[in-house]
Design a protein around this motif. Structure first.
Motif, PDB file in Angstrom:
ATOM      1  N   GLN A 173       0.838  -1.192   0.000  1.00 10.46           N
ATOM      2  CA  GLN A 173       0.000   0.000   0.000  1.00 10.46           C
ATOM      3  C   GLN A 173       0.876   1.246   0.000  1.00 10.46           C
ATOM      4  OE1 GLN A 173      -2.998   0.087   3.096  1.00 10.46           O
ATOM      5  NE2 GLN A 173      -3.073  -2.136   3.167  1.00 10.46           N
ATOM      6  N   THR A 206      -1.611   7.748  -2.570  1.00  7.97           N
ATOM      7  CA  THR A 206      -1.006   7.852  -3.896  1.00  7.97           C
ATOM      8  C   THR A 206      -1.166   6.529  -4.615  1.00  7.97           C
ATOM      9  OG1 THR A 206       1.161   7.226  -3.036  1.00  7.97           O
ATOM     10  CG2 THR A 206       0.675   9.580  -3.175  1.00  7.97           C
ATOM     11  N   ARG A 207      -1.170   6.615  -5.922  1.00  8.66           N
ATOM     12  CA  ARG A 207      -1.314   5.420  -6.746  1.00  8.66           C
ATOM     13  C   ARG A 207       0.042   5.089  -7.352  1.00  8.66           C
ATOM     14  NH1 ARG A 207      -5.943   4.570 -11.407  1.00  8.66           N
ATOM     15  NH2 ARG A 207      -5.676   2.292 -11.638  1.00  8.66           N
ATOM     16  N   ARG A 242       5.223  -0.342 -10.645  1.00 11.02           N
ATOM     17  CA  ARG A 242       4.541  -1.591 -10.989  1.00 11.02           C
ATOM     18  C   ARG A 242       5.485  -2.542 -11.721  1.00 11.02           C
ATOM     19  NH1 ARG A 242      -1.122  -1.553 -10.698  1.00 11.02           N
ATOM     20  NH2 ARG A 242      -1.147  -3.203 -12.258  1.00 11.02           N
ATOM     21  N   GLU A 300      -4.175  -5.125  -8.833  1.00 13.57           N
ATOM     22  CA  GLU A 300      -4.490  -3.880  -8.132  1.00 13.57           C
ATOM     23  C   GLU A 300      -5.943  -3.872  -7.672  1.00 13.57           C
ATOM     24  OE1 GLU A 300      -3.393   0.721  -8.811  1.00 13.57           O
ATOM     25  OE2 GLU A 300      -4.813  -0.064 -10.291  1.00 13.57           O
ATOM     26  N   ARG A 353      -8.682  -1.171  -5.500  1.00  8.71           N
ATOM     27  CA  ARG A 353      -8.887   0.164  -4.943  1.00  8.71           C
ATOM     28  C   ARG A 353     -10.213   0.183  -4.197  1.00  8.71           C
ATOM     29  NH1 ARG A 353      -7.476   5.125  -8.329  1.00  8.71           N
ATOM     30  NH2 ARG A 353      -6.189   5.498  -6.496  1.00  8.71           N
ATOM     31  N   GLU A 391     -13.296   4.760 -12.898  1.00  8.47           N
ATOM     32  CA  GLU A 391     -12.931   6.044 -13.494  1.00  8.47           C
ATOM     33  C   GLU A 391     -14.152   6.777 -14.023  1.00  8.47           C
ATOM     34  OE1 GLU A 391     -10.058   7.379 -13.275  1.00  8.47           O
ATOM     35  OE2 GLU A 391      -9.002   5.632 -12.446  1.00  8.47           O
ATOM     36  N   GLU A 396     -13.241   9.947  -7.508  1.00 10.65           N
ATOM     37  CA  GLU A 396     -11.942  10.198  -6.895  1.00 10.65           C
ATOM     38  C   GLU A 396     -11.478  11.614  -7.179  1.00 10.65           C
ATOM     39  OE1 GLU A 396      -7.433   8.278  -6.700  1.00 10.65           O
ATOM     40  OE2 GLU A 396      -9.016   7.292  -7.859  1.00 10.65           O
ATOM     41  N   THR A 417      -5.489   2.193  -1.991  1.00  8.90           N
ATOM     42  CA  THR A 417      -4.976   1.443  -3.134  1.00  8.90           C
ATOM     43  C   THR A 417      -4.029   0.359  -2.639  1.00  8.90           C
ATOM     44  OG1 THR A 417      -5.118   3.383  -4.569  1.00  8.90           O
ATOM     45  CG2 THR A 417      -3.720   1.565  -5.311  1.00  8.90           C
TER      46      THR A 417
END
Length: 852
Positions: free
Chosen positions: A77, A81-82, A88, A99, A101, A210, A215, A223
């Motif tokens: 985690q 922030t992603r 990755r 992933e 979220r 999305e 968000e 995340t």
């Protein structure tokens, strides 16, 4: 074959074999007085072994299903922030990366306008890496979440369909897009039991996430990247490698041992209290053991006298009856272990919905043998003393009818053995407990409680012996019965008092917590917490609230997220943190800024910063958190915010009254300390009864990204959790009361023969049945009042210590509960006395007098 053994060996072996032969023969005649000992040991050992076995079964289930609960072999985690593409790619070296979220959001029905908070979750095509996702109708998850005719799909808990009044195939709104409910969730492998789940689960695809546009900068989004690795990896090693490759990125890595931490924590606390309550039941039963052994030995005076006259030594007599008691104690403990071994299977079947994993079938030897050891030690501590007295009485005294009373004291190794067994029992209690500080407090509290109840019994006897009542023969006789030789006053006060004290402690804790959750909420408490408010939407939010009659904003605060990574420069993982405030360092916490002290808090150390303060970052910390962290004004804390570490000096400490439900934070920064950090706003809103639904619909319709948490539903969720936990604790506490009642019945039965004799003589002399019943009710009434008052006092003190020192909660004296405990003790003792009196009055005078 010649006997080559030495005379010394034969002398040692023959007495034990002879004692065993006598013991076996005498046991054939029945238990005769030891049934209460067997029942008391069974209850106490069963309570301890059952709670420990259930915990071991859940721990085993969590270990077996750890990959499913965690979602992978490792979970990573980052705070708010992603992970980027480079991160990755770096993680892909370890294995497959998936992933997930999560955030809270508001779903609303298209037709009815109903709204409901949901726990939103976006999953990719690899989900789940472990375990099986259950949906109805049964179709591939990726297919259910894809886009069809321009509409993304979603799967949800059935409760969401009920709240929105929709069914599979219907559409609903989430954020700025419409979704179609395509299936209902029947099983979610990585969703462990959550302590604070505010709504049903709703799962969408990353593309559907999305499309909602929920968000925003500073939104409370979690995340997580899950790794499926070809070989086991150490979480700490991976975290160090990530920090070296991406300094300041703020990665947190969890391994399989950290799966479902909330479940483990709650389970540990509940089973700790269950074990201690079970041990109290066992200690209460210990008094029953002592009474049963004393009665058992007393009933065999003629047999003992005969054996002594025929040349049996006192050591042989002691061995005979010690073997009998030991055999029956082992049988009771063995039966309790056998019954407790089956409890995890029964609990797993009946309460499957309460556990995040299936409880595996099996036998868990460690808790079983720990409970068995406790039971045998209690039998030794309470049984050896009355058992050893028989060896000190000469045969002539026995033939004269002398009872084994307190004038005889055991000699030799008996007293040291009793002390060693008591110390071993205390050490077993402390070393086997997860919270040793609580266990030490329990041991000390048990010693103090025994002393208090013994003093109470002595005080009742002393006062009864000195009451002078002229012209009141009934009262004089009743008080004389309290202090007569052989009266059950001491064992009744000790045994029933301990059981009622445990029940009083549990009841007072439960009532206090329920009152704090529901009854002590002020009338002006907010009806909603609105979260994820953006700065640009504050004016629109105020307008929507003001448009609803009888609704008003009672507070607003900006909020960022961050976690403590160091205390006075020492990494938080290495710092000494009180278990009660580990929540403050366990993950991300809400942070806010304020130019003045928040409402509902009082400065207890330091000073607040000036409104125009622009110096080094300062933070005001909740006083209980500061105590748990071992810090004071002037010390420093290091927070990780968006992957950047910030050193902050503690400027003040505050005592916070959380019961007002006003906006308050454990950590409040000066306004300039968090400049540049993305933040959202949180607001509390009061709404008159009946206007909540209209307010919620209006705000969610105008601001789809805002989530509304209903205070009442949140409190109901907490109360439900407490009810589940307290149910098991109340059940265990009832075992302590049952053990006390067993001891009460045994103590009354022990003097039944003398009471029948007294009743016959008094009836012959002209006393009426009603008169005798009044005398006995007075005798037991005096004892019952003493038990009730002392139990209420001990329970009140114990509940206050647990609430304030263990749970860090507020304490309020409850006179109604205390009075009920006093009345309960009186009623139980009076009921026992009445039953004993009716049985005594049923004795035939001719039969009794014929034996005199």
């Amino acid at each position: 074959m010649p006997d080559n053994s030495s005379p010394h060996d034969r002398d040692n072996i023959r007495p034990w074999s002879l004692a065993l032969r006598f013991a076996r023969r005498e046991l054939r005649g029945g238990l005769q007085g030891l049934r209460v000992m067997i029942a008391c040991l069974f209850l106490g050992v069963f309570a301890i072994a059952a709670s420990g076995s259930v915990r071991s079964a859940v721990e085993a289930g969590l270990s077996v299903g750890a990959r499913s609960l965690l979602g992978g072999d490792l979970e990573l985690q980052q705070s708010l922030t992603r992970p980027g593409v480079e991160q990755r790619q770096f993680l892909a070296r370890y294995g497959i990366v998936s992933e997930v979220r999560e955030m809270r959001a508001m779903a609303r029905s298209v037709g009815t306008g109903k709204v409901a908070m949901v726990e939103l979750k976006a999953v990719d095509s690899l989900y789940p890496l472990y375990g099986d996702m259950g949906v109805e109708p049964d179709e591939p998850l990726a297919s259910l979440l894809d886009r069809r005719a321009g509409v993304f799909g979603a799967v949800a808990d059935s409760s969401l369909a009920h709240r929105l009044d929709i069914k599979v195939g219907d559409s609903f709104k989430l954020g700025e897009t419409a979704l179609q409910l395509r299936a209902l969730i029947t099983a979610e492998p990585d969703r462990a039991a959550s302590v604070m789940a505010f709504g049903p689960r709703l799962i969408v695809s990353p593309e559907g996430w999305e499309a909602t546009r929920l968000e925003m900068p500073g939104s409370l989004v979690r995340t997580a990247l899950r790794l499926k690795t070809p070989q086991p990896l150490d979480a700490a090693d991976v975290e160090r490698e990530l920090e070296a490759a991406f300094p300041g990125s703020g990665w947190r890595v969890r391994g399989l041992d950290a799966a479902a931490p909330d479940v483990r924590r709650v389970l540990g606390n509940v089973t700790l209290f269950l074990s201690l309550v079970g041990l109290t039941a066992l200690l209460t039963g210990g008094i029953g053991v002592a009474n049963a052994v004393r009665t058992f030995v007393g009933a065999r005076m003629a047999t003992i006298a005969t054996l002594r006259t025929l040349g049996a030594s006192s050591a042989l007599v002691f061995r005979i009856y010690m073997l009998q008691v030991s055999i029956l104690a082992l049988c009771a403990v063995g039966a309790a272990m056998f019954a407790a071994a089956a409890v995890p299977a029964v609990v797993g079947f009946l309460l499957a919905d309460f556990f995040p994993v299936a409880l595996p079938l099996g036998i868990w030897p460690v808790p079983l043998f720990q409970a068995a050891a406790a039971g045998l030690l209690v039998a030794a501590v309470f049984g050896l003393w009355p058992l050893a007295r028989c060896r000190e009485v000469p045969a002539a005294a026995l033939f004269r009818g002398v009872h084994v009373d307190s004038s005889f004291r055991p000699r030799g190794l008996v007293v040291p053995v009793i002390i060693l067994c008591a110390l071993a029992l205390a050490m077993l209690t402390i070393l086997s407990a997860e919270r040793r500080d609580v266990a030490i407090g329990f041991v000390l509290g048990a010693l103090v409680s025994f002393g208090l109840f013994r003093l109470a019994a002595a005080a009742v006897i002393w006062l009864a012996s000195r009451v002078v009542l002229r012209g009141a023969p009934l009262l004089r006789l009743g008080f004389a019965n309290v202090c007569r030789p052989g009266a059950p006053t001491v064992p009744v006060v000790l045994s029933l008092g301990l059981g009622l004290s445990v029940l009083a402690t549990v009841a007072l804790i439960e009532v206090n917590l329920n009152q704090q959750i529901r009854e002590r909420i002020p009338d002006t408490a907010p009806a909603f917490y609105f979260i994820d408010l953006q700065t640009a939407n504050l004016d629109a939010f105020r307008a929507e609230v003001e448009a609803v009659p009888a609704a008003r904003i009672t507070g607003t605060a900006d909020m960022a997220r961050g976690r403590i990574v160091a205390v006075n420069g020492q990494p938080v993982d290495e710092a000494s943190v009180d278990p009660e405030v580990r929540w403050a360092v366990r993950g991300d916490r809400g942070l806010t800024t304020s130019a003045h002290p928040p409402e509902g808090s009082v400065l207890v150390a330091g000073a607040w910063w000036p409104q125009d303060y622009g110096g080094e970052p300062l933070v005001s910390v909740a006083a209980n958190v500061a105590r748990g962290l071992g810090v004071a004004v002037g010390d420093s804390l290091t927070f990780s915010i968006l992957g950047r570490n910030m050193d902050v000096r503690i400027g003040s400490l505050r005592e916070i009254n959380w019961s007002t439900l006003s906006l308050n934070f454990a950590f409040v920064f000066n306004p300039r300390a968090l400049e540049g950090v993305p933040r959202t706003w949180i607001a509390t809103v009061y709404a008159a009864p009946g206007s909540e639904d209209a307010l919620e619909r209006a705000v969610v319709r105008a601001l789809p990204s805002v989530s509304a948490i209903r205070v009442k539903e949140a409190l109901d969720s907490v109360a439900s959790i407490l009810d589940r936990a307290s149910y098991a604790i109340r059940l265990a506490a009832s075992l302590a009361v049952i053990a006390g009642l067993l001891v009460l019945s045994a103590a009354i039965s022990a003097g039944h023969k003398d009471r029948v004799r007294d009743a016959v003589i008094l009836k012959v002399l002209g006393a009426a049945r009603a008169t005798l019943l009044k005398v006995w009710m007075l005798e037991y009434g005096v004892t019952g009042v003493a038990i009730g008052f002392v139990s209420a006092g001990v329970g009140t003190v114990a509940a206050r210590v647990v609430l304030q020192d263990v749970m860090r909660s507020q304490w309020v004296f409850m006179p109604g509960v205390t009075f009920a405990i006093v009345c309960g003790g009186l009623i139980l003792v009076l009921a026992g006395g009445l039953a004993s009196g009716l049985l005594a009055l049923s004795g035939k005078p001719a039969v009794v007098l014929r034996h005199e």
